[in-house]
Design a protein around this motif. Sequence first.
Motif, PDB file in Angstrom:
ATOM      1  N   ALA A  16       0.831  -1.200   0.000  1.00  0.00           N
ATOM      2  CA  ALA A  16       0.000   0.000   0.000  1.00  0.00           C
ATOM      3  C   ALA A  16       0.872   1.259   0.000  1.00  0.00           C
ATOM      4  N   LEU A  17       1.955   1.237   0.773  1.00  0.00           N
ATOM      5  CA  LEU A  17       2.849   2.387   0.819  1.00  0.00           C
ATOM      6  C   LEU A  17       3.562   2.580  -0.510  1.00  0.00           C
ATOM      7  N   ALA A  18       4.013   1.489  -1.118  1.00  0.00           N
ATOM      8  CA  ALA A  18       4.671   1.583  -2.422  1.00  0.00           C
ATOM      9  C   ALA A  18       3.742   2.179  -3.465  1.00  0.00           C
ATOM     10  N   ARG A  19       2.497   1.740  -3.492  1.00  0.00           N
ATOM     11  CA  ARG A  19       1.539   2.254  -4.480  1.00  0.00           C
ATOM     12  C   ARG A  19       1.207   3.723  -4.208  1.00  0.00           C
ATOM     13  N   LEU A  20       1.147   4.103  -2.924  1.00  0.00           N
ATOM     14  CA  LEU A  20       0.923   5.515  -2.592  1.00  0.00           C
ATOM     15  C   LEU A  20       2.082   6.379  -3.087  1.00  0.00           C
ATOM     16  N   LEU A  21       3.307   5.902  -2.880  1.00  0.00           N
ATOM     17  CA  LEU A  21       4.478   6.670  -3.299  1.00  0.00           C
ATOM     18  C   LEU A  21       4.523   6.866  -4.811  1.00  0.00           C
ATOM     19  N   LEU A  22       3.996   5.908  -5.564  1.00  0.00           N
ATOM     20  CA  LEU A  22       4.044   5.977  -7.028  1.00  0.00           C
ATOM     21  C   LEU A  22       2.827   6.652  -7.637  1.00  0.00           C
ATOM     22  N   CYS A  23       1.775   6.841  -6.847  1.00  0.00           N
ATOM     23  CA  CYS A  23       0.526   7.405  -7.360  1.00  0.00           C
ATOM     24  C   CYS A  23       0.704   8.868  -7.750  1.00  0.00           C
ATOM     25  N   ALA A  24       0.079   9.259  -8.854  1.00  0.00           N
ATOM     26  CA  ALA A  24       0.186  10.639  -9.346  1.00  0.00           C
ATOM     27  C   ALA A  24      -0.719  11.591  -8.580  1.00  0.00           C
ATOM     28  N   GLU A  25      -1.849  11.104  -8.084  1.00  0.00           N
ATOM     29  CA  GLU A  25      -2.824  11.983  -7.429  1.00  0.00           C
ATOM     30  C   GLU A  25      -3.460  11.275  -6.227  1.00  0.00           C
ATOM     31  N   PRO A  26      -2.719  11.114  -5.123  1.00  0.00           N
ATOM     32  CA  PRO A  26      -3.272  10.423  -3.951  1.00  0.00           C
ATOM     33  C   PRO A  26      -4.559  11.075  -3.444  1.00  0.00           C
TER      34      PRO A  26
ATOM     35  N   ARG B 170      -6.948   5.476  -9.921  1.00  0.00           N
ATOM     36  CA  ARG B 170      -7.446   5.898 -11.240  1.00  0.00           C
ATOM     37  C   ARG B 170      -6.335   6.301 -12.205  1.00  0.00           C
ATOM     38  N   CYS B 171      -5.213   6.795 -11.672  1.00  0.00           N
ATOM     39  CA  CYS B 171      -4.163   7.297 -12.560  1.00  0.00           C
ATOM     40  C   CYS B 171      -3.458   6.129 -13.260  1.00  0.00           C
ATOM     41  N   HIS B 172      -2.634   6.477 -14.246  1.00  0.00           N
ATOM     42  CA  HIS B 172      -1.937   5.450 -15.013  1.00  0.00           C
ATOM     43  C   HIS B 172      -1.004   4.641 -14.116  1.00  0.00           C
ATOM     44  N   ALA B 173      -0.358   5.319 -13.157  1.00  0.00           N
ATOM     45  CA  ALA B 173       0.557   4.620 -12.247  1.00  0.00           C
ATOM     46  C   ALA B 173      -0.189   3.566 -11.426  1.00  0.00           C
ATOM     47  N   CYS B 174      -1.387   3.904 -10.965  1.00  0.00           N
ATOM     48  CA  CYS B 174      -2.175   2.948 -10.173  1.00  0.00           C
ATOM     49  C   CYS B 174      -2.640   1.777 -11.038  1.00  0.00           C
ATOM     50  N   GLU B 175      -2.989   2.057 -12.281  1.00  0.00           N
ATOM     51  CA  GLU B 175      -3.391   0.975 -13.190  1.00  0.00           C
ATOM     52  C   GLU B 175      -2.234   0.018 -13.427  1.00  0.00           C
TER      53      GLU B 175
ATOM     54  N   ASN C  82      19.775   2.887  -9.216  1.00  0.00           N
ATOM     55  CA  ASN C  82      20.658   3.889  -9.812  1.00  0.00           C
ATOM     56  C   ASN C  82      20.184   4.398 -11.169  1.00  0.00           C
ATOM     57  N   GLN C  83      19.061   3.870 -11.640  1.00  0.00           N
ATOM     58  CA  GLN C  83      18.504   4.334 -12.907  1.00  0.00           C
ATOM     59  C   GLN C  83      17.499   5.455 -12.681  1.00  0.00           C
ATOM     60  N   THR C  84      17.206   6.185 -13.748  1.00  0.00           N
ATOM     61  CA  THR C  84      16.209   7.252 -13.677  1.00  0.00           C
ATOM     62  C   THR C  84      14.811   6.649 -13.709  1.00  0.00           C
ATOM     63  N   ALA C  85      13.909   7.222 -12.927  1.00  0.00           N
ATOM     64  CA  ALA C  85      12.528   6.743 -12.935  1.00  0.00           C
ATOM     65  C   ALA C  85      11.948   6.840 -14.336  1.00  0.00           C
ATOM     66  N   GLY C  86      11.188   5.823 -14.728  1.00  0.00           N
ATOM     67  CA  GLY C  86      10.683   5.786 -16.090  1.00  0.00           C
ATOM     68  C   GLY C  86       9.272   6.309 -16.253  1.00  0.00           C
ATOM     69  N   PHE C  87       8.448   6.291 -15.182  1.00  0.00           N
ATOM     70  CA  PHE C  87       7.047   6.665 -15.305  1.00  0.00           C
ATOM     71  C   PHE C  87       6.703   7.936 -14.538  1.00  0.00           C
ATOM     72  N   GLY C  88       7.413   8.186 -13.458  1.00  0.00           N
ATOM     73  CA  GLY C  88       7.132   9.360 -12.644  1.00  0.00           C
ATOM     74  C   GLY C  88       8.426   9.904 -12.095  1.00  0.00           C
ATOM     75  N   THR C  89       8.385  10.368 -10.844  1.00  0.00           N
ATOM     76  CA  THR C  89       9.593  10.922 -10.232  1.00  0.00           C
ATOM     77  C   THR C  89      10.188   9.998  -9.182  1.00  0.00           C
ATOM     78  N   ARG C  90       9.433   8.977  -8.774  1.00  0.00           N
ATOM     79  CA  ARG C  90       9.892   8.121  -7.687  1.00  0.00           C
ATOM     80  C   ARG C  90      10.097   6.682  -8.130  1.00  0.00           C
ATOM     81  N   LYS C  91      10.974   5.990  -7.386  1.00  0.00           N
ATOM     82  CA  LYS C  91      11.161   4.553  -7.537  1.00  0.00           C
ATOM     83  C   LYS C  91      11.035   3.914  -6.163  1.00  0.00           C
TER      84      LYS C  91
END
Length: 338
Positions: free
Chosen positions: A54-64, A72-77, A112-121
Motif C-alpha cells: 500500500a505504501l509503495a503504491r501511494l508513493l508511485l501514485c500521481a494523485e493520492p 485511477r491514474c496510469h501509475a495505479c493501473e 541507480n537508474q532514472t525513474a521511467g514513469f514518474g519521479t519516484r522509484k
Amino acid sequence: MNIALSGLPAVSEPLPWHQDTWARLGDQLGQDRLPHALLLAGAEGTGKAGFALALARLLLCAEPVNGLNCGRCHACELSAGGSHGDLRWVQPEEKSRVIKIDQVRQAVTFVNQTAGFGTRKVVVFYPADAMNTNAANALLKALEEPMSETFLLLVCHRPYGVPATIRSRCQICRLPSPDAEQAGAWLEAQTGQREGLDDLMALANGRPLTVARLLQDDRVEALAVSRGAIQGVLSGRLSALDASKLLHETEAAEFLLQLQDVLQHSLRARDRDTLKTSQAQAAFALSDEVARLRAAMEAGSNPNASLLVDSLLARCERDLGGALTDDNMKAHQGGRAR
C-alpha cells in the motif's frame, strides 16, 4: 512466503490495526520527511507485506486521495496489474527461502537508474531477513548513498535477523498486531462468518492473515492435528513416536513454527516463580533452538524434515513431557503454599 503482485484492487490500504502507523508515515510523506529506507517489522501473519504494498503504491501514485493511492491514474493501473516499471518487489525465488546476491545487485542497478514513469522509484525486500550475508552487503551502497526520490522498504518479522549495518541505515517502524476485537471484526468481514473464529485465532496464535489463508486453503484440520500432536507431547498425553506419525506430512518449516508458537504460548501462561523451574528453563532453551533452526532454514538450510521432527519431538518428550500443563503449574503453586 511469496505474494501475488498482479490482479490487485484499484486502491491498496493498510489493515485497521495499522492505521495509526500509516497516519504517522503519511504525515512524514506530506512534509517531505519520509526516510529513503524503512524497516517495517512486526509479527508474522499480521499484514506487513500488505502495508508495504500500500505504501509503495501511494508513493508511485500521481494523485493520492485521502492518504491512499487514487486507483485511477496510469501509475495505479500499472501497479494494480504488476507492471509498474518503477516498482521492484524482491523476494525469494520459487523453491528458495533466501534473497540472493544477484537479486539484490539487480535491485541496486534499478535504484541507480532514472525513474521511467514518474519521479519516484520503490524497492520492497520481502522478507528482508531472508537476505544472506552477501546479499545484505550488496545492498549497503544503496543505503549509504541513496538516490533522490528512491525508497527502500525492508519487511521482516525478525528485525535482528537483518544485519546491524542494514538496520542502522533504516528508520525502524514496528507494526502492531491486532487485538482480539480488531482481528475478529476483520476476519468476519473477510470470511462472512463469525462462528469458530476465536478458536481459529487461538490455533493460529493470534495471526488473522494466517487464519484467512487456512480457511482459503482448507488447511484448518491439518493445522489442528499438528498443533494437537505437539501439545500432546508437551503435556505427556502423547508419545513422541505417536506424535511423529501424526506429523509425517508436515513440512519442516511449518512444524518449527507450530512448535515455537506452542512453547511461547505455554511459557507466557506461567507465573514468574514457575518460570524459574528447570522444566521452564528447558522450554526456553528449546524455544531458542527452534528459533535458530528457523533462521537457518530461512537462510537456505534444507534439513531432512522427518529427522528434524523426530529429534525435536524426542527432546520435547525427554525434557518437557508433562511439564507445561496447567495441572503441573497448579501443583507447583500448591507445593509452595504448603
